[in-house]
Design an enzyme around this catalytic site. Sequence first.
Site, PDB file in Angstrom:
ATOM      1  N   GLN A 133       0.812  -1.212   0.000  1.00 39.87           N
ATOM      2  CA  GLN A 133       0.000   0.000   0.000  1.00 39.87           C
ATOM      3  C   GLN A 133       0.846   1.263   0.000  1.00 39.87           C
ATOM      4  O   GLN A 133       0.316   2.372   0.058  1.00 39.87           O
ATOM      5  CB  GLN A 133      -0.924   0.007   1.226  1.00 39.87           C
ATOM      6  CG  GLN A 133      -1.906  -1.136   1.239  1.00 39.87           C
ATOM      7  CD  GLN A 133      -2.669  -1.238   2.549  1.00 39.87           C
ATOM      8  OE1 GLN A 133      -2.492  -0.439   3.466  1.00 39.87           O
ATOM      9  NE2 GLN A 133      -3.545  -2.233   2.645  1.00 39.87           N
ATOM     10  N   TYR A 187     -10.063 -10.589  10.427  1.00 36.87           N
ATOM     11  CA  TYR A 187     -10.186 -10.988   9.025  1.00 36.87           C
ATOM     12  C   TYR A 187     -10.326 -12.500   8.864  1.00 36.87           C
ATOM     13  O   TYR A 187     -10.925 -12.977   7.903  1.00 36.87           O
ATOM     14  CB  TYR A 187      -8.979 -10.496   8.234  1.00 36.87           C
ATOM     15  CG  TYR A 187      -8.968  -9.006   8.002  1.00 36.87           C
ATOM     16  CD1 TYR A 187      -9.812  -8.421   7.058  1.00 36.87           C
ATOM     17  CD2 TYR A 187      -8.130  -8.183   8.726  1.00 36.87           C
ATOM     18  CE1 TYR A 187      -9.820  -7.057   6.848  1.00 36.87           C
ATOM     19  CE2 TYR A 187      -8.122  -6.810   8.519  1.00 36.87           C
ATOM     20  CZ  TYR A 187      -8.964  -6.256   7.582  1.00 36.87           C
ATOM     21  OH  TYR A 187      -8.974  -4.897   7.380  1.00 36.87           O
ATOM     22  N   GLU A 229     -14.819   4.136  10.740  1.00 37.33           N
ATOM     23  CA  GLU A 229     -15.255   5.210  11.624  1.00 37.33           C
ATOM     24  C   GLU A 229     -15.105   6.595  11.027  1.00 37.33           C
ATOM     25  O   GLU A 229     -14.190   6.853  10.236  1.00 37.33           O
ATOM     26  CB  GLU A 229     -14.420   5.185  12.921  1.00 37.33           C
ATOM     27  CG  GLU A 229     -14.486   3.910  13.711  1.00 37.33           C
ATOM     28  CD  GLU A 229     -13.579   3.944  14.930  1.00 37.33           C
ATOM     29  OE1 GLU A 229     -13.600   2.968  15.704  1.00 37.33           O
ATOM     30  OE2 GLU A 229     -12.838   4.944  15.126  1.00 37.33           O
ATOM     31  N   HIS A 243      -0.954   0.212   5.825  1.00 34.58           N
ATOM     32  CA  HIS A 243      -1.452   1.078   6.906  1.00 34.58           C
ATOM     33  C   HIS A 243      -0.521   2.268   7.148  1.00 34.58           C
ATOM     34  O   HIS A 243      -0.101   2.529   8.271  1.00 34.58           O
ATOM     35  CB  HIS A 243      -1.641   0.283   8.201  1.00 34.58           C
ATOM     36  CG  HIS A 243      -2.742  -0.726   8.135  1.00 34.58           C
ATOM     37  ND1 HIS A 243      -3.284  -1.324   9.248  1.00 34.58           N
ATOM     38  CD2 HIS A 243      -3.421  -1.259   7.081  1.00 34.58           C
ATOM     39  CE1 HIS A 243      -4.235  -2.174   8.885  1.00 34.58           C
ATOM     40  NE2 HIS A 243      -4.322  -2.142   7.565  1.00 34.58           N
ATOM     41  N   TYR A 266      -8.444   7.300  20.616  1.00 36.87           N
ATOM     42  CA  TYR A 266      -9.591   6.811  19.853  1.00 36.87           C
ATOM     43  C   TYR A 266      -9.727   5.285  19.863  1.00 36.87           C
ATOM     44  O   TYR A 266     -10.510   4.734  19.104  1.00 36.87           O
ATOM     45  CB  TYR A 266      -9.565   7.406  18.446  1.00 36.87           C
ATOM     46  CG  TYR A 266      -9.879   8.888  18.519  1.00 36.87           C
ATOM     47  CD1 TYR A 266     -11.176   9.344  18.379  1.00 36.87           C
ATOM     48  CD2 TYR A 266      -8.878   9.805  18.816  1.00 36.87           C
ATOM     49  CE1 TYR A 266     -11.477  10.694  18.504  1.00 36.87           C
ATOM     50  CE2 TYR A 266      -9.168  11.157  18.954  1.00 36.87           C
ATOM     51  CZ  TYR A 266     -10.470  11.592  18.792  1.00 36.87           C
ATOM     52  OH  TYR A 266     -10.766  12.929  18.949  1.00 36.87           O
TER      53      TYR A 266
END
Length: 391
Positions: A105, A283, A262, A169, A272
């Site tokens: 990613q 997963y 979220e 991520h 958070y």
Amino acid sequence: MDRSVKPPRSSLPSTTSLSTALLLSGALLAAPAQAVEVLEERIATDHHDLRLERVASGLEHPWAMAMLPDGRYLVSERPGRLALIDETGEITHLDGVPEVNARGQGGLLDVVLHPQYGDGDHDWLYFTWSQAGDGGTATTLSRARLDGEALAEVEELFVQSRYSDPGRHYGSRLAWLPDGSLLMSIGDRGREPPRAQDGGDHAGSILRLTETGGVPEDNPFVDDETTLDELYTLGNRNPQGLTVAADGTPWSTEHGPRTGDELNRLEPGENYGWPEVSLGFAYTSDKRIGRDSAPGMRDPVHVFEGRFAPSGLAEVTGDAFPAWQGDLLAGGLLSERLIRLDLEEGAATGSEVILDGQIGRIRDVRQGHDGYLYLLEDAARGGLYRLVPAD
């Protein structure tokens, strides 16, 4: 509340947004000069009919868009290219981009302009990217000046504290606060979720930096020896949507593990929850991850239905879409949806699906200084799209 007759709301001014400044100076609703391709003449929504246009195509996994004052677009492509797109849709790839690590990613990620871009002294563009180093990769912030068809005076401003694998991520959205400081998101990096609860690790957090990558003196943890000075919030899994509203409120969308995506209202020094608090599942099983809520940890303002996979977030301002002023538009990757979130006094009171598969995976959502809405399609041959009033 009868959502079919939602009244327009007045737009609040922002001193930090280039787009808002240009809107207030009269640039709103200038006639588009591009020879665009109209994909859908009319898309009906609760309050506005929209026309969907494609401004440019052939972009390789585009990640973020910034609109220059002259109407051209800068679009980052994840493999490591920065595209400059003119009014005809022609693409020029700029020289001078650092060598990114485009595995997984990672790659060239967000791009934003300095809020005073165009005054000569602050003509900086800021971008994030995945940098390779000992132990893996790290989310990095750099800035540069645009010099013709190249980047000049490239400066590396910040690198997260720990290089790690795997290549996912990164988070990596940027947004300016009204005081001129810069928010930057970093994901938990995907292998060790508890890093998001470690104050000594940049992973899984929102950072607040100065325009040169330093630490603002009033950051919430500067007097806490156990927490890194750059941290603004922690407990964030993978925030890929980030915007600062006209009233100065920062908002973020972040990926849950499997569901539980979220919307969060960001407040300095708050936690958070991830991975101790989550509304998602593992997963590899149907096992819930974490608790629904916990003392000292902030609950989300809104939880998206199903596997939304949020990326890109923008507040609607100006006069092009008057009934949507102050609402948020959130893009979805796996869901291929654009969702409008109706905000009232800091709470999400309703939502509406605006697009559902018309352009594929939505990676970024921006409002241009022309008042129109811009979207990027995450694909090997992705595109830059625009939503304008149908009339």
